[in-house]
Motif scaffolding. Structure first.
Motif, PDB file in Angstrom:
ATOM      1  N   SER A 162       0.856  -1.174   0.000  1.00  0.00           N
ATOM      2  CA  SER A 162       0.000   0.000   0.000  1.00  0.00           C
ATOM      3  C   SER A 162       0.896   1.229   0.000  1.00  0.00           C
ATOM      4  O   SER A 162       1.577   1.512   0.992  1.00  0.00           O
ATOM      5  CB  SER A 162      -0.908   0.001   1.240  1.00  0.00           C
ATOM      6  N   GLY A 163       0.939   1.925  -1.135  1.00  0.00           N
ATOM      7  CA  GLY A 163       1.773   3.109  -1.263  1.00  0.00           C
ATOM      8  C   GLY A 163       1.092   4.334  -0.682  1.00  0.00           C
ATOM      9  O   GLY A 163       0.079   4.248   0.016  1.00  0.00           O
ATOM     10  N   GLY A 164       1.657   5.511  -0.990  1.00  0.00           N
ATOM     11  CA  GLY A 164       1.102   6.741  -0.472  1.00  0.00           C
ATOM     12  C   GLY A 164      -0.283   7.027  -1.036  1.00  0.00           C
ATOM     13  O   GLY A 164      -0.632   6.604  -2.139  1.00  0.00           O
ATOM     14  N   LYS A 197       0.609  11.532  -4.573  1.00  0.00           N
ATOM     15  CA  LYS A 197       1.967  11.533  -5.109  1.00  0.00           C
ATOM     16  C   LYS A 197       2.946  12.156  -4.128  1.00  0.00           C
ATOM     17  O   LYS A 197       4.094  11.716  -3.997  1.00  0.00           O
ATOM     18  CB  LYS A 197       1.989  12.289  -6.436  1.00  0.00           C
ATOM     19  N   GLN A 198       2.498  13.189  -3.415  1.00  0.00           N
ATOM     20  CA  GLN A 198       3.366  13.871  -2.452  1.00  0.00           C
ATOM     21  C   GLN A 198       3.716  12.979  -1.265  1.00  0.00           C
ATOM     22  O   GLN A 198       4.727  13.178  -0.603  1.00  0.00           O
ATOM     23  CB  GLN A 198       2.696  15.158  -1.954  1.00  0.00           C
ATOM     24  N   ASN A 199       2.869  11.987  -0.998  1.00  0.00           N
ATOM     25  CA  ASN A 199       3.087  11.099   0.155  1.00  0.00           C
ATOM     26  C   ASN A 199       3.518   9.696  -0.260  1.00  0.00           C
ATOM     27  O   ASN A 199       3.344   8.739   0.482  1.00  0.00           O
ATOM     28  CB  ASN A 199       1.810  11.007   0.989  1.00  0.00           C
ATOM     29  N   GLN A 200       4.100   9.582  -1.450  1.00  0.00           N
ATOM     30  CA  GLN A 200       4.464   8.264  -1.951  1.00  0.00           C
ATOM     31  C   GLN A 200       5.650   7.665  -1.184  1.00  0.00           C
ATOM     32  O   GLN A 200       6.434   8.373  -0.550  1.00  0.00           O
ATOM     33  CB  GLN A 200       4.807   8.349  -3.432  1.00  0.00           C
ATOM     34  N   GLY A 201       5.747   6.348  -1.258  1.00  0.00           N
ATOM     35  CA  GLY A 201       6.889   5.637  -0.717  1.00  0.00           C
ATOM     36  C   GLY A 201       7.883   5.310  -1.812  1.00  0.00           C
ATOM     37  O   GLY A 201       7.660   5.581  -3.002  1.00  0.00           O
ATOM     38  N   VAL A 202       9.019   4.722  -1.421  1.00  0.00           N
ATOM     39  CA  VAL A 202      10.115   4.453  -2.351  1.00  0.00           C
ATOM     40  C   VAL A 202      10.573   3.007  -2.192  1.00  0.00           C
ATOM     41  O   VAL A 202      10.759   2.516  -1.076  1.00  0.00           O
ATOM     42  CB  VAL A 202      11.312   5.397  -2.096  1.00  0.00           C
ATOM     43  N   ILE A 203      10.758   2.326  -3.323  1.00  0.00           N
ATOM     44  CA  ILE A 203      11.411   1.020  -3.355  1.00  0.00           C
ATOM     45  C   ILE A 203      12.729   1.187  -4.088  1.00  0.00           C
ATOM     46  O   ILE A 203      12.759   1.683  -5.216  1.00  0.00           O
ATOM     47  CB  ILE A 203      10.562  -0.037  -4.077  1.00  0.00           C
ATOM     48  N   SER A 250      -1.511  -0.867  -4.431  1.00  0.00           N
ATOM     49  CA  SER A 250      -2.359   0.322  -4.442  1.00  0.00           C
ATOM     50  C   SER A 250      -1.532   1.536  -4.065  1.00  0.00           C
ATOM     51  O   SER A 250      -0.476   1.422  -3.436  1.00  0.00           O
ATOM     52  CB  SER A 250      -3.538   0.169  -3.475  1.00  0.00           C
ATOM     53  N   GLY A 251      -2.015   2.721  -4.468  1.00  0.00           N
ATOM     54  CA  GLY A 251      -1.386   3.971  -4.060  1.00  0.00           C
ATOM     55  C   GLY A 251      -0.339   4.477  -5.018  1.00  0.00           C
ATOM     56  O   GLY A 251      -0.352   4.183  -6.219  1.00  0.00           O
ATOM     57  N   TYR A 252       0.617   5.237  -4.471  1.00  0.00           N
ATOM     58  CA  TYR A 252       1.695   5.867  -5.232  1.00  0.00           C
ATOM     59  C   TYR A 252       3.040   5.382  -4.691  1.00  0.00           C
ATOM     60  O   TYR A 252       3.288   5.425  -3.485  1.00  0.00           O
ATOM     61  CB  TYR A 252       1.650   7.384  -5.093  1.00  0.00           C
ATOM     62  N   THR A 253       3.921   4.944  -5.598  1.00  0.00           N
ATOM     63  CA  THR A 253       5.253   4.479  -5.220  1.00  0.00           C
ATOM     64  C   THR A 253       6.227   4.788  -6.344  1.00  0.00           C
ATOM     65  O   THR A 253       5.883   4.676  -7.526  1.00  0.00           O
ATOM     66  CB  THR A 253       5.275   2.964  -4.953  1.00  0.00           C
ATOM     67  N   THR A 254       7.460   5.170  -5.975  1.00  0.00           N
ATOM     68  CA  THR A 254       8.556   5.304  -6.935  1.00  0.00           C
ATOM     69  C   THR A 254       9.537   4.164  -6.723  1.00  0.00           C
ATOM     70  O   THR A 254       9.898   3.857  -5.577  1.00  0.00           O
ATOM     71  CB  THR A 254       9.282   6.651  -6.765  1.00  0.00           C
ATOM     72  N   VAL A 255       9.963   3.531  -7.807  1.00  0.00           N
ATOM     73  CA  VAL A 255      10.926   2.429  -7.753  1.00  0.00           C
ATOM     74  C   VAL A 255      12.229   2.896  -8.389  1.00  0.00           C
ATOM     75  O   VAL A 255      12.239   3.343  -9.549  1.00  0.00           O
ATOM     76  CB  VAL A 255      10.399   1.182  -8.471  1.00  0.00           C
ATOM     77  N   LEU A 256      13.327   2.812  -7.645  1.00  0.00           N
ATOM     78  CA  LEU A 256      14.635   3.283  -8.096  1.00  0.00           C
ATOM     79  C   LEU A 256      15.485   2.120  -8.584  1.00  0.00           C
ATOM     80  O   LEU A 256      15.600   1.092  -7.902  1.00  0.00           O
ATOM     81  CB  LEU A 256      15.368   4.001  -6.965  1.00  0.00           C
ATOM     82  N   TYR A 257      16.086   2.302  -9.756  1.00  0.00           N
ATOM     83  CA  TYR A 257      17.032   1.339 -10.319  1.00  0.00           C
ATOM     84  C   TYR A 257      18.343   2.050 -10.623  1.00  0.00           C
ATOM     85  O   TYR A 257      18.355   3.230 -11.003  1.00  0.00           O
ATOM     86  CB  TYR A 257      16.499   0.757 -11.631  1.00  0.00           C
ATOM     87  N   GLY A 258      19.442   1.336 -10.508  1.00  0.00           N
ATOM     88  CA  GLY A 258      20.720   1.804 -11.010  1.00  0.00           C
ATOM     89  C   GLY A 258      20.944   1.302 -12.422  1.00  0.00           C
ATOM     90  O   GLY A 258      20.156   0.523 -12.962  1.00  0.00           O
ATOM     91  N   HIS A 259      22.027   1.755 -13.052  1.00  0.00           N
ATOM     92  CA  HIS A 259      22.411   1.230 -14.360  1.00  0.00           C
ATOM     93  C   HIS A 259      23.920   1.295 -14.518  1.00  0.00           C
ATOM     94  O   HIS A 259      24.610   2.014 -13.784  1.00  0.00           O
ATOM     95  CB  HIS A 259      21.706   1.978 -15.505  1.00  0.00           C
ATOM     96  N   ASP A 260      24.424   0.545 -15.467  1.00  0.00           N
ATOM     97  CA  ASP A 260      25.858   0.512 -15.768  1.00  0.00           C
ATOM     98  C   ASP A 260      26.254   1.848 -16.399  1.00  0.00           C
ATOM     99  O   ASP A 260      25.683   2.247 -17.414  1.00  0.00           O
ATOM    100  CB  ASP A 260      26.141  -0.643 -16.720  1.00  0.00           C
ATOM    101  N   LYS A 261      27.213   2.540 -15.805  1.00  0.00           N
ATOM    102  CA  LYS A 261      27.561   3.869 -16.313  1.00  0.00           C
ATOM    103  C   LYS A 261      28.225   3.806 -17.679  1.00  0.00           C
ATOM    104  O   LYS A 261      28.171   4.773 -18.453  1.00  0.00           O
ATOM    105  CB  LYS A 261      28.454   4.605 -15.322  1.00  0.00           C
TER     106      LYS A 261
END
Length: 358
Positions: free
Chosen positions: A264-266, A269-275, A289-300
């Protein structure tokens, strides 16, 4: 309140069959040490009940390969309530950081540290219960929470932290629920209570186990993976800037991806969580459900090589949103050159391909 044993079991507070203990104290200091067998800060068994009104500071140590349990409930529907804060952590570096520890590995089969912050084994019909109404800070050189037996067992912690070691040689669980329900950072209505919660280590549920973890503040963090392939239920409430860092921080021979029953995300959008996806294995979410941002890295050097496993969502409520993001390392996002613009587009396309909705 100190209890020391050089040959047998050490229990600073022991509450036995159907006995009741009520303690009134501003601050209660509990220390239990043993050399072999079991050291326990608070031991309640066979239907005993204990209520402590006040803050508790606890240190439990075993100088050999025996058990060290901060709180231990055994059978008969035993109950413990702490109406106050629980400090079960050390001060310092290395082993000094832990409030509960065993000096040497022990047990049957593969040797592991036999230390547990809260341990419950209750097979009674009604189950046992531990409730901490204040902040609980638990640091264990072993398992943070270990609950087994009846599906009606219950452990509730209002807020605080559970810290277990990172290890490349041992499988370490911050929360392991074989049976019963574990709630942390949750209201009685089943939503995150908005208080700070930190869990570092793997969380694990078997088929009779349920874990509800409320990460409802910007300071809240879960750093670990979720293992419930045997049918357990794990539900994360991730909002108001709270972060789940999906990273395998201890050895696991069988782990092949985090599986969460619900996220259950935020609410906005202002109250979203982060994975933050830090593991090469996938994340699977049954209900989202809700709002969530998922962060990925990449090969530089090859930005189209997105680092981290896929994200699969099996179902989602209407008006739910999820955003995938990566940084601009190795990318020239301000360039008007075709090659640079194409590389940005290809990287974003590779990022989008990490998400599967079934």
């Amino acid at each position: 309140m100190d209890c020391v044993s050089t040959t047998g079991t050490s229990q600073a507070i022991g509450v036995y069959a159907n006995k009741n203990v009520n303690v009134q104290a501003n601050n209660l200091s509990i220390k239990a040490t043993a050399a072999g067998k079991t050291a326990a800060g608070i031991f309640v068994q066979n239907g005993g009940q204990a209520v402590i009104n006040g803050n508790v500071d606890m240190s439990v140590k075993n100088s050999t390969d025996g058990d060290a349990d901060g709180i231990y409930l055994y059978n008969g529907g035993s109950k413990l309530t702490i109406n106050g804060d629980l400090n079960m952590k050390g001060s310092g570096e290395g082993d000094l950081a832990y409030g509960v520890l065993a000096a040497q590995k022990g047990g049957y089969g593969t040797k592991v540290y036999q230390a547990k912050g809260i341990y419950m084994y209750d097979n009674s019909t009604d189950g046992g219960e531990v409730k901490i109404t204040g902040k609980a800070d638990i640091a264990v050189k072993g398992t943070g929470i270990d609950m087994r037996g009846s599906k009606n067992n219950k452990i509730t912690i209002d807020n605080g932290s559970i810290i277990t070691p990172e290890s490349t040689t041992d499988e370490v669980k911050a929360v392991g629920i074989a049976a019963g329900t574990f709630n942390m950072g949750m209201t009685d209505q089943g939503i995150a209570n908005g208080k700070d919660v930190t869990v570092k280590g793997q969380i694990y549920a078997l088929d009779k186990g349920t874990i509800n973890l409320g990460l409802g503040s910007s300071n809240s963090l879960f750093a670990g993976v979720v293992s419930n392939t045997n049918g357990g239920s794990v539900n994360l409430f991730l909002e108001k800037g709270a972060t789940w860092e999906n990273t395998l921080n201890s050895k696991s021979a069988t782990f092949n991806g985090s599986h969460v029953n619900t996220i259950s995300g935020g609410k906005t959008k202002q109250n979203q969580g982060v994975i933050s996806q830090k593991d090469s294995n996938p994340i699977t979410i049954d209900k989202y459900s809700g709002y969530t941002t998922v962060l990925y890295g990449h090969d530089k050097t090859t930005p189209t090589n997105i680092i981290g496993g896929n994200l699969t969502i099996n179902s989602a409520l209407g008006d739910s949103f999820i955003t995938l993001r990566t940084d601009n390392v190795g990318l020239n996002t301000d360039s008007d050159k075709a090659n640079d613009k194409n590389l940005v587009s290809e990287t974003l396309n590779a990022l989008a391909n990490k998400l599967y909705y079934t």
